[in-house]
Scaffold this motif. Structure first.
Motif, short mmCIF file in Angstrom:
data_model
loop_
_atom_site.label_atom_id
_atom_site.label_comp_id
_atom_site.label_asym_id
_atom_site.label_seq_id
_atom_site.Cartn_x
_atom_site.Cartn_y
_atom_site.Cartn_z
N LYS A 145 -0.06 3.01 66.09
CA LYS A 145 -1.09 4.02 65.87
C LYS A 145 -1.89 4.15 67.16
O LYS A 145 -1.88 3.23 67.99
CB LYS A 145 -2.05 3.60 64.75
CG LYS A 145 -1.41 3.42 63.37
CD LYS A 145 -2.47 3.07 62.33
CE LYS A 145 -1.88 2.53 61.04
NZ LYS A 145 -1.06 3.47 60.28
N GLU A 161 3.46 12.93 62.99
CA GLU A 161 2.17 12.26 63.07
C GLU A 161 1.33 12.50 61.81
O GLU A 161 1.34 13.60 61.26
CB GLU A 161 1.35 12.78 64.27
CG GLU A 161 2.03 12.55 65.60
CD GLU A 161 1.22 13.08 66.79
OE1 GLU A 161 0.11 13.62 66.57
OE2 GLU A 161 1.72 12.96 67.93
N CYS A 179 -4.35 8.18 64.77
CA CYS A 179 -3.07 8.89 64.68
C CYS A 179 -1.97 7.88 64.39
O CYS A 179 -1.77 6.93 65.16
CB CYS A 179 -2.78 9.62 65.98
SG CYS A 179 -1.22 10.52 65.97
N SER A 180 -1.26 8.07 63.29
CA SER A 180 -0.11 7.22 62.96
C SER A 180 1.17 7.95 63.32
O SER A 180 1.34 9.12 62.96
CB SER A 180 -0.10 6.91 61.47
OG SER A 180 -1.27 6.23 61.09
N TYR A 181 2.05 7.25 64.01
CA TYR A 181 3.34 7.82 64.39
C TYR A 181 4.35 7.40 63.35
O TYR A 181 4.54 6.21 63.11
CB TYR A 181 3.72 7.35 65.80
CG TYR A 181 2.67 7.79 66.79
CD1 TYR A 181 2.73 9.05 67.38
CD2 TYR A 181 1.57 6.98 67.08
CE1 TYR A 181 1.74 9.49 68.24
CE2 TYR A 181 0.57 7.40 67.95
CZ TYR A 181 0.67 8.66 68.52
OH TYR A 181 -0.32 9.09 69.38
N ASN A 228 -0.99 16.26 58.54
CA ASN A 228 0.30 15.85 59.10
C ASN A 228 0.82 16.88 60.07
O ASN A 228 0.64 18.08 59.87
CB ASN A 228 1.33 15.68 57.98
CG ASN A 228 1.13 14.40 57.21
OD1 ASN A 228 1.62 13.35 57.59
ND2 ASN A 228 0.37 14.47 56.14
N THR A 257 4.20 16.95 69.75
CA THR A 257 4.60 15.69 69.11
C THR A 257 6.02 15.33 69.49
O THR A 257 6.83 16.21 69.80
CB THR A 257 4.53 15.79 67.57
OG1 THR A 257 5.46 16.79 67.14
CG2 THR A 257 3.14 16.14 67.10
#
Lengths: 105, 105
Positions: free
Chosen positions: B34, B52, B100-102, B81, B48
């Motif tokens: 993240k 995300e 931010c979560s990948y 998202n 991106t």
């Protein structure tokens, strides 16, 4: 040491000067604390509680330490100490990435 | 969850748009990543690679998602998202603190 392992990170940022200075708290297994932060160009004054070691990871700035009369240039790769219960001033000329360690008494 | 425990933090910040957007990478024990970041007021476009999940911890912004035609208001406590390999736009109105979560494929 390019990274801190086995730490706790507080999600919410610390925000100062309308976001021109921000940092996040990192807590180590031994309970010690550092913040990782960003300062954008501008002039700032900060007060300390604990003594601080300020490590400049990247940037270009000048500092006026407590009781000093002359501004001192600092760039990425350098660091400086600030005593406890004191205030110091910074003039940031380029985006500055820093790590601040809070030192035990 | 107000903090991330037992993680690795990369010291050096990611700096975009002359420091108006910055973030730091947090790596979890399972290898997932993240970033915790700050966006100052302005307009930005990002691309991106992975999909995300953007969690807005604090802030006031509008987003234009890929293939969308209408801007969408987002405030602190909300999230959105973004698909992989896409670009999206943001208009930041107030200092925005985000996580931010990948997401894996």
């Amino acid at each position: 040491m390019s990274q801190f392992e086995n730490v706790t990170v507080t999600k919410k940022a610390n925000v100062y000067f309308e976001g021109k200075v921000t940092s996040r708290k990192v807590t180590f297994a031994d309970g010690s604390v550092k913040t990782l932060g960003i300062m954008l160009p501008g002039e700032y004054e900060f007060g300390t509680e604990a003594a601080e070691l300020m490590e400049i990871l990247a940037g270009d700035l000048e500092i006026l330490l407590p009781e000093a009369t002359d501004w001192q240039k600092v760039v990425g790769g350098e660091s400086f100490n600030v005593p406890a219960n004191a205030s110091f001033k910074l003039k940031i000329y380029q985006v500055t990435d820093y790590c601040c360690s809070y030192l035990a008494d």
